[in-house]
Scaffold this motif. Structure first.
Motif, PDB file in Angstrom:
ATOM      1  N   TYR A  15       0.837  -1.203   0.000  1.00 56.20           N
ATOM      2  CA  TYR A  15       0.000   0.000   0.000  1.00 56.20           C
ATOM      3  C   TYR A  15       0.873   1.254   0.000  1.00 56.20           C
ATOM      4  O   TYR A  15       1.797   1.377   0.805  1.00 56.20           O
ATOM      5  N   TYR A  16       0.557   2.198  -0.870  1.00 60.42           N
ATOM      6  CA  TYR A  16       1.238   3.497  -0.863  1.00 60.42           C
ATOM      7  C   TYR A  16       0.419   4.461  -1.714  1.00 60.42           C
ATOM      8  O   TYR A  16      -0.555   4.084  -2.362  1.00 60.42           O
ATOM      9  N   PHE A  17       0.856   5.712  -1.690  1.00 63.93           N
ATOM     10  CA  PHE A  17       0.213   6.739  -2.515  1.00 63.93           C
ATOM     11  C   PHE A  17       0.766   6.635  -3.946  1.00 63.93           C
ATOM     12  O   PHE A  17       1.812   6.018  -4.159  1.00 63.93           O
ATOM     13  N   ALA A  21       8.509   9.045  -4.343  1.00 63.92           N
ATOM     14  CA  ALA A  21       8.938   9.224  -2.948  1.00 63.92           C
ATOM     15  C   ALA A  21       9.448   7.923  -2.322  1.00 63.92           C
ATOM     16  O   ALA A  21      10.526   7.442  -2.665  1.00 63.92           O
ATOM     17  N   LYS A  22       8.653   7.341  -1.427  1.00 69.29           N
ATOM     18  CA  LYS A  22       9.058   6.078  -0.803  1.00 69.29           C
ATOM     19  C   LYS A  22       8.281   4.890  -1.360  1.00 69.29           C
ATOM     20  O   LYS A  22       8.208   3.823  -0.740  1.00 69.29           O
ATOM     21  N   GLY A  23       7.704   5.097  -2.553  1.00 67.52           N
ATOM     22  CA  GLY A  23       6.958   4.017  -3.198  1.00 67.52           C
ATOM     23  C   GLY A  23       7.768   3.318  -4.273  1.00 67.52           C
ATOM     24  O   GLY A  23       7.626   2.114  -4.493  1.00 67.52           O
ATOM     25  N   ASP A  49      -8.756   6.213   0.436  1.00 62.80           N
ATOM     26  CA  ASP A  49      -8.820   5.075   1.373  1.00 62.80           C
ATOM     27  C   ASP A  49      -7.844   5.219   2.535  1.00 62.80           C
ATOM     28  O   ASP A  49      -7.863   4.421   3.468  1.00 62.80           O
ATOM     29  N   TRP A  50      -6.923   6.218   2.427  1.00 66.27           N
ATOM     30  CA  TRP A  50      -5.871   6.342   3.432  1.00 66.27           C
ATOM     31  C   TRP A  50      -6.408   6.625   4.858  1.00 66.27           C
ATOM     32  O   TRP A  50      -6.016   5.941   5.806  1.00 66.27           O
ATOM     33  N   PRO A  51      -7.317   7.585   5.052  1.00 66.08           N
ATOM     34  CA  PRO A  51      -7.777   7.853   6.419  1.00 66.08           C
ATOM     35  C   PRO A  51      -8.302   6.593   7.122  1.00 66.08           C
ATOM     36  O   PRO A  51      -8.000   6.363   8.292  1.00 66.08           O
ATOM     37  N   LEU A  53      -7.528   3.418   6.440  1.00 63.09           N
ATOM     38  CA  LEU A  53      -6.417   2.487   6.714  1.00 63.09           C
ATOM     39  C   LEU A  53      -5.602   2.995   7.905  1.00 63.09           C
ATOM     40  O   LEU A  53      -5.221   2.218   8.792  1.00 63.09           O
ATOM     41  N   LYS A  54      -5.387   4.309   7.943  1.00 59.12           N
ATOM     42  CA  LYS A  54      -4.606   4.897   9.039  1.00 59.12           C
ATOM     43  C   LYS A  54      -5.315   4.630  10.369  1.00 59.12           C
ATOM     44  O   LYS A  54      -4.699   4.214  11.347  1.00 59.12           O
ATOM     45  N   GLU A  55      -6.610   4.854  10.358  1.00 59.56           N
ATOM     46  CA  GLU A  55      -7.420   4.664  11.573  1.00 59.56           C
ATOM     47  C   GLU A  55      -7.440   3.208  12.027  1.00 59.56           C
ATOM     48  O   GLU A  55      -7.563   2.907  13.216  1.00 59.56           O
ATOM     49  N   GLY A  62       1.651   4.737  11.735  1.00 61.24           N
ATOM     50  CA  GLY A  62       0.639   5.633  11.167  1.00 61.24           C
ATOM     51  C   GLY A  62       0.999   6.189   9.803  1.00 61.24           C
ATOM     52  O   GLY A  62       0.488   7.233   9.399  1.00 61.24           O
ATOM     53  N   GLN A  63       1.913   5.489   9.099  1.00 64.43           N
ATOM     54  CA  GLN A  63       2.324   6.005   7.789  1.00 64.43           C
ATOM     55  C   GLN A  63       2.431   4.876   6.756  1.00 64.43           C
ATOM     56  O   GLN A  63       2.489   3.705   7.115  1.00 64.43           O
ATOM     57  N   LEU A  64       2.474   5.285   5.503  1.00 64.67           N
ATOM     58  CA  LEU A  64       2.728   4.349   4.396  1.00 64.67           C
ATOM     59  C   LEU A  64       4.165   4.555   3.919  1.00 64.67           C
ATOM     60  O   LEU A  64       4.697   5.637   4.117  1.00 64.67           O
ATOM     61  N   PRO A  65       4.792   3.546   3.318  1.00 62.09           N
ATOM     62  CA  PRO A  65       4.230   2.292   2.814  1.00 62.09           C
ATOM     63  C   PRO A  65       3.941   1.262   3.907  1.00 62.09           C
ATOM     64  O   PRO A  65       4.519   1.286   4.987  1.00 62.09           O
ATOM     65  N   LEU A  66       3.024   0.355   3.537  1.00 63.19           N
ATOM     66  CA  LEU A  66       2.696  -0.804   4.368  1.00 63.19           C
ATOM     67  C   LEU A  66       2.752  -2.035   3.467  1.00 63.19           C
ATOM     68  O   LEU A  66       2.266  -1.999   2.337  1.00 63.19           O
ATOM     69  N   SER A  75       5.912  -2.312   8.448  1.00 66.29           N
ATOM     70  CA  SER A  75       5.936  -0.857   8.289  1.00 66.29           C
ATOM     71  C   SER A  75       7.388  -0.429   8.155  1.00 66.29           C
ATOM     72  O   SER A  75       8.284  -1.174   8.542  1.00 66.29           O
ATOM     73  N   GLN A  76       7.597   0.776   7.695  1.00 63.52           N
ATOM     74  CA  GLN A  76       8.916   1.380   7.457  1.00 63.52           C
ATOM     75  C   GLN A  76       9.508   0.806   6.166  1.00 63.52           C
ATOM     76  O   GLN A  76       9.712  -0.401   6.025  1.00 63.52           O
ATOM     77  N   CYS A  77       9.762   1.749   5.272  1.00 63.15           N
ATOM     78  CA  CYS A  77      10.242   1.415   3.933  1.00 63.15           C
ATOM     79  C   CYS A  77      11.446   0.453   3.925  1.00 63.15           C
ATOM     80  O   CYS A  77      11.443  -0.541   3.182  1.00 63.15           O
ATOM     81  N   LEU A  78      12.442   0.738   4.750  1.00 65.45           N
ATOM     82  CA  LEU A  78      13.643  -0.115   4.729  1.00 65.45           C
ATOM     83  C   LEU A  78      13.327  -1.525   5.203  1.00 65.45           C
ATOM     84  O   LEU A  78      13.856  -2.502   4.675  1.00 65.45           O
TER      85      LEU A  78
HETATM   86  N1  LIG Z   1      10.193   6.423   7.912  1.00 65.83           N
HETATM   87  C1  LIG Z   1       8.996   6.091   7.163  1.00 65.83           C
HETATM   88  C2  LIG Z   1       8.438   7.370   6.577  1.00 65.83           C
HETATM   89  C3  LIG Z   1       7.139   7.123   5.857  1.00 65.83           C
HETATM   90  C4  LIG Z   1       6.464   8.412   5.450  1.00 65.83           C
HETATM   91  O1  LIG Z   1       6.998   9.522   5.578  1.00 65.83           O
HETATM   92  N2  LIG Z   1       5.256   8.251   4.905  1.00 65.83           N
HETATM   93  C5  LIG Z   1       4.472   9.367   4.459  1.00 65.83           C
HETATM   94  C6  LIG Z   1       4.433   9.420   2.943  1.00 65.83           C
HETATM   95  S1  LIG Z   1       6.051   9.497   2.230  1.00 65.83           S
HETATM   96  C7  LIG Z   1       3.027   9.206   4.939  1.00 65.83           C
HETATM   97  O2  LIG Z   1       2.558   8.108   5.173  1.00 65.83           O
HETATM   98  N3  LIG Z   1       2.300  10.320   5.023  1.00 65.83           N
HETATM   99  C8  LIG Z   1       0.901  10.311   5.374  1.00 65.83           C
HETATM  100  C9  LIG Z   1       0.645  10.594   6.825  1.00 65.83           C
HETATM  101  O3  LIG Z   1       1.615  10.754   7.602  1.00 65.83           O
HETATM  102  O4  LIG Z   1      -0.557  10.659   7.176  1.00 65.83           O
HETATM  103  C10 LIG Z   1       9.340   5.076   6.071  1.00 65.83           C
HETATM  104  O5  LIG Z   1      10.474   5.078   5.602  1.00 65.83           O
HETATM  105  O6  LIG Z   1       8.476   4.262   5.717  1.00 65.83           O
END
Ligand SMILES: N[C@@H](CCC(=O)N[C@@H](CS)C(=O)NCC(=O)O)C(=O)O
Length: 233
Positions: A15-17, A21-23, A49-51, A53-55, A62-66, A75-78
């Motif tokens: 899942y990502y936008f 970026a990190k996708g 759909d993000w809100p 999924l976040k909830e 609380g962030q993507l990617p997932l 969670s966490q890109c790396l």
């Molecule tokens: N350290 C995290 C950073 C992830 C991050 O910054 N995600 C942003 C998009 S690039 C995000 O989910 N933004 C939406 C939000 O915070 O609600 C990773 O590497 O996965």
């Protein structure tokens, strides 16, 4: 290595936008992994759909990617790219290549963090407060110094590490992740590799790979990946 049963029965879900970026990094690693996966396009996942999924609390921070693989949530890109690399054998053929791949991953993160500091994005201009409401994007002077000094120095250091057009004898997660960041930088600064010929060969080799092309042209399961970093107006 024994794979989790879920990895064989149903595809991993990423899942990502619709952004590089990190996708881009996870999309490339998924595509090269040979593992069954579905991305936002085939999941039908959109920004709307993000809100929800976040909830749901599925994203640990609380962030993507997932990435979801059966009952496993990453969670966490790396962590996501390393997890896929471990399942598919893209961590590096030897301990030395593992070390190189991990260095490239960390370098990719440094490049991304620096771009976040100094390069405008589709939503944050030079000097503006970032979306976190705390960090201010660098000004024009910092932007100029970044591209004239910091970036060329990093490119020279990377150039000294490349062997022909490879960092590692097989395509590793570190190479792909680094490529995902170099690509985003090159879109902003087409002359990124001037004076760093080996690094340019590395970039071009992967750029010409059909799997890379599938991802960057939006034809993979991830779907479209729009540019996140942009040049100042
Ligand atoms: N350290 C995290 C950073 C992830 C991050 O910054 N995600 C942003 C998009 S690039 C995000 O989910 N933004 C939406 C939000 O915070 O609600 C990773 O590497 O996965």
């Amino acid at each position: 290595m024994k794979r989790p049963a879920a990895a064989m029965s149903e595809p991993m879900k990423l899942y990502y936008f619709p952004l590089m970026a990190k996708g881009l990094g996870p999309a490339l690693v998924a595509e090269f992994s040979g593992l069954p996966w579905v991305g936002p396009k085939d999941l039908g996942f959109t920004r709307d759909d993000w809100p929800k999924l976040k909830e749901s609390g599925k994203c640990h921070f609380g962030q993507l990617p997932l990435l979801e693989n059966g009952s496993v949530r990453v969670s966490q890109c790396l962590a996501i790219v390393n997890y896929m690399a471990r399942l598919s054998g893209m961590e590096g053929a030897t301990p030395e290549e593992f070390a190189m791949s991990q260095s490239l991953l960390a370098e990719g993160e440094d490049l991304y963090a620096a771009m976040q500091k100094f390069q405008p994005t589709v939503s944050v201009k030079l000097g503006d407060l970032g979306r976190d409401g705390m960090t201010r994007k660098g000004d024009r002077e910092a932007f100029t110094k970044f591209w004239e000094e910091w970036v060329p120095d990093q490119m020279r250091k990377l150039d000294a590490l490349v062997n022909g057009d490879q960092f590692t004898s097989t395509t590793t997660v570190g190479e792909l992740y680094l490529w995902s960041m170099l690509h985003q930088m090159k879109l902003c600064q087409p002359s990124l590799f001037s004076g760093t010929d080996q690094l340019a060969s590395f970039y071009t080799r992967l750029e010409n790979d059909p799997k890379v092309q599938r991802v960057v042209t939006g034809k993979s399961s991830f779907g479209e990946l729009n540019q996140y970093f942009v040049n100042p107006e």
